[in-house]
Motif scaffolding. Sequence first.
Motif, PDB file in Angstrom:
ATOM      1  N   PHE A   1      25.892  48.418  32.319  1.00  0.00           N
ATOM      2  CA  PHE A   1      25.480  48.999  31.046  1.00  0.00           C
ATOM      3  C   PHE A   1      25.608  50.515  31.142  1.00  0.00           C
ATOM      4  O   PHE A   1      25.536  51.086  32.230  1.00  0.00           O
ATOM      5  CB  PHE A   1      24.034  48.611  30.728  1.00  0.00           C
ATOM      6  CG  PHE A   1      23.826  47.139  30.544  1.00  0.00           C
ATOM      7  CD1 PHE A   1      23.843  46.568  29.279  1.00  0.00           C
ATOM      8  CD2 PHE A   1      23.628  46.312  31.648  1.00  0.00           C
ATOM      9  CE1 PHE A   1      23.660  45.207  29.110  1.00  0.00           C
ATOM     10  CE2 PHE A   1      23.439  44.940  31.487  1.00  0.00           C
ATOM     11  CZ  PHE A   1      23.462  44.395  30.212  1.00  0.00           C
ATOM     12  N   ALA A   2      25.783  51.164  30.001  1.00  0.00           N
ATOM     13  CA  ALA A   2      25.932  52.623  29.999  1.00  0.00           C
ATOM     14  C   ALA A   2      25.342  53.198  28.719  1.00  0.00           C
ATOM     15  O   ALA A   2      25.249  52.522  27.693  1.00  0.00           O
ATOM     16  CB  ALA A   2      27.406  53.005  30.118  1.00  0.00           C
ATOM     17  N   ALA A   3      24.955  54.466  28.796  1.00  0.00           N
ATOM     18  CA  ALA A   3      24.434  55.171  27.635  1.00  0.00           C
ATOM     19  C   ALA A   3      24.532  56.671  27.888  1.00  0.00           C
ATOM     20  O   ALA A   3      24.592  57.108  29.041  1.00  0.00           O
ATOM     21  CB  ALA A   3      22.978  54.787  27.374  1.00  0.00           C
ATOM     22  N   LEU A   4      24.557  57.435  26.823  1.00  0.00           N
ATOM     23  CA  LEU A   4      24.492  58.882  26.995  1.00  0.00           C
ATOM     24  C   LEU A   4      23.139  59.264  27.596  1.00  0.00           C
ATOM     25  O   LEU A   4      23.058  60.082  28.501  1.00  0.00           O
ATOM     26  CB  LEU A   4      24.682  59.596  25.659  1.00  0.00           C
ATOM     27  CG  LEU A   4      26.025  59.403  24.952  1.00  0.00           C
ATOM     28  CD1 LEU A   4      26.038  60.182  23.644  1.00  0.00           C
ATOM     29  CD2 LEU A   4      27.181  59.823  25.842  1.00  0.00           C
ATOM     30  N   ALA A   5      22.068  58.657  27.064  1.00  0.00           N
ATOM     31  CA  ALA A   5      20.721  59.002  27.501  1.00  0.00           C
ATOM     32  C   ALA A   5      19.897  57.749  27.736  1.00  0.00           C
ATOM     33  O   ALA A   5      20.100  56.725  27.080  1.00  0.00           O
ATOM     34  CB  ALA A   5      20.042  59.900  26.459  1.00  0.00           C
ATOM     35  N   ASN A   6      18.961  57.849  28.661  1.00  0.00           N
ATOM     36  CA  ASN A   6      18.050  56.757  28.985  1.00  0.00           C
ATOM     37  C   ASN A   6      16.632  57.202  28.668  1.00  0.00           C
ATOM     38  O   ASN A   6      16.221  58.312  29.020  1.00  0.00           O
ATOM     39  CB  ASN A   6      18.178  56.409  30.467  1.00  0.00           C
ATOM     40  CG  ASN A   6      17.251  55.298  30.883  1.00  0.00           C
ATOM     41  OD1 ASN A   6      17.118  54.289  30.198  1.00  0.00           O
ATOM     42  ND2 ASN A   6      16.602  55.463  32.031  1.00  0.00           N
ATOM     43  N   ARG A   7      15.859  56.337  27.992  1.00  0.00           N
ATOM     44  CA  ARG A   7      14.516  56.711  27.579  1.00  0.00           C
ATOM     45  C   ARG A   7      13.460  56.505  28.671  1.00  0.00           C
ATOM     46  O   ARG A   7      12.276  56.672  28.431  1.00  0.00           O
ATOM     47  CB  ARG A   7      14.111  55.910  26.331  1.00  0.00           C
ATOM     48  CG  ARG A   7      14.743  56.406  25.047  1.00  0.00           C
ATOM     49  CD  ARG A   7      14.213  57.755  24.611  1.00  0.00           C
ATOM     50  NE  ARG A   7      12.777  57.746  24.445  1.00  0.00           N
ATOM     51  CZ  ARG A   7      12.150  57.445  23.333  1.00  0.00           C
ATOM     52  NH1 ARG A   7      12.833  57.119  22.247  1.00  0.00           N
ATOM     53  NH2 ARG A   7      10.834  57.469  23.264  1.00  0.00           N
ATOM     54  N   GLY A   8      13.892  56.148  29.871  1.00  0.00           N
ATOM     55  CA  GLY A   8      12.975  56.112  30.992  1.00  0.00           C
ATOM     56  C   GLY A   8      12.318  54.774  31.274  1.00  0.00           C
ATOM     57  O   GLY A   8      11.508  54.661  32.190  1.00  0.00           O
ATOM     58  N   PHE A   9      12.668  53.741  30.505  1.00  0.00           N
ATOM     59  CA  PHE A   9      12.093  52.422  30.767  1.00  0.00           C
ATOM     60  C   PHE A   9      12.906  51.658  31.804  1.00  0.00           C
ATOM     61  O   PHE A   9      12.361  50.868  32.568  1.00  0.00           O
ATOM     62  CB  PHE A   9      12.013  51.609  29.467  1.00  0.00           C
ATOM     63  CG  PHE A   9      10.992  52.130  28.501  1.00  0.00           C
ATOM     64  CD1 PHE A   9       9.660  51.765  28.619  1.00  0.00           C
ATOM     65  CD2 PHE A   9      11.347  53.002  27.494  1.00  0.00           C
ATOM     66  CE1 PHE A   9       8.710  52.254  27.742  1.00  0.00           C
ATOM     67  CE2 PHE A   9      10.406  53.504  26.620  1.00  0.00           C
ATOM     68  CZ  PHE A   9       9.087  53.131  26.735  1.00  0.00           C
ATOM     69  N   CYS A  10      14.214  51.875  31.811  1.00  0.00           N
ATOM     70  CA  CYS A  10      15.101  51.156  32.727  1.00  0.00           C
ATOM     71  C   CYS A  10      15.576  52.115  33.823  1.00  0.00           C
ATOM     72  O   CYS A  10      15.794  53.299  33.573  1.00  0.00           O
ATOM     73  CB  CYS A  10      16.293  50.582  31.971  1.00  0.00           C
ATOM     74  SG  CYS A  10      15.824  49.404  30.668  1.00  0.00           S
ATOM     75  N   SER A  11      15.755  51.595  35.020  1.00  0.00           N
ATOM     76  CA  SER A  11      16.187  52.433  36.143  1.00  0.00           C
ATOM     77  C   SER A  11      17.695  52.659  36.074  1.00  0.00           C
ATOM     78  O   SER A  11      18.450  51.795  35.624  1.00  0.00           O
ATOM     79  CB  SER A  11      15.810  51.780  37.468  1.00  0.00           C
ATOM     80  OG  SER A  11      16.388  50.495  37.575  1.00  0.00           O
ATOM     81  N   LEU A  12      18.112  53.829  36.527  1.00  0.00           N
ATOM     82  CA  LEU A  12      19.519  54.215  36.494  1.00  0.00           C
ATOM     83  C   LEU A  12      20.164  54.052  37.864  1.00  0.00           C
ATOM     84  O   LEU A  12      19.528  54.291  38.893  1.00  0.00           O
ATOM     85  CB  LEU A  12      19.666  55.663  36.035  1.00  0.00           C
ATOM     86  CG  LEU A  12      19.238  55.959  34.600  1.00  0.00           C
ATOM     87  CD1 LEU A  12      19.296  57.454  34.325  1.00  0.00           C
ATOM     88  CD2 LEU A  12      20.119  55.204  33.615  1.00  0.00           C
ATOM     89  N   ALA A  13      21.438  53.694  37.849  1.00  0.00           N
ATOM     90  CA  ALA A  13      22.176  53.556  39.102  1.00  0.00           C
ATOM     91  C   ALA A  13      22.597  54.913  39.648  1.00  0.00           C
ATOM     92  O   ALA A  13      22.798  55.064  40.861  1.00  0.00           O
ATOM     93  CB  ALA A  13      23.403  52.675  38.881  1.00  0.00           C
TER      94      ALA A  13
END
Length: 202
Positions: free
Chosen positions: A139-151
């Motif tokens: 999955f990808a996004a410009l921004a993450n709202r902090g609920f899901c962890s980033l790789a």
Amino acid sequence: MNLEQIYREAGAYLEGHFLLSSGNHSQFYLQSAKVLENPELAGKLSDELASVIVKSGVEFDSVCSPALGGVLAGYELARAAKKRFIFTERVNKIMSLRRGFEVKKGERFIICEDIITTGGSALESARIIEELGGVVVGFAALANRGFCSLANINSDRKPECKLPFNKPLFALGNFEFEIYEPSDCPLCKNGSEAIKPGSRGN
């Protein structure tokens, strides 16, 4: 890349009292459409996101986004990565694949959003791709709202995250805002009324 500064300069980092798609309230809202209205900036962000994914070693054939919010981000990611792009959309509130789009058996997809909050819409798109024989590799996004962890950025996963544990999420930045249930919202208690600036329901 200072994503917060980019959002602020684009007028996309909003402060007020907002009703989110989840039904909860927040004092802050990220309006990615204000960032993506600038094609040059959208291109730079997507080039960086594509580079992050490529460097991770995750290989993919195509990009799919849930409409409406994810379409520009997903298209730009596909352009930057030189991949095919399709999108899903809601029909009678049910996420669907239309417009003659097809998924080949074994075709590897990145599901791309402008912003990932809990990942609910992205997960709906992923399920459609997999039901049609495709393989969601991340999955990808410009921004993450902090609920899901980033790789690609050190971050914690919260219980609200709906994305699968075994698929990486890539984003250019992490934003963590306080979110309130309407019955426990301090902004409401101060007499303010929540507005809905974003996608669903407008």
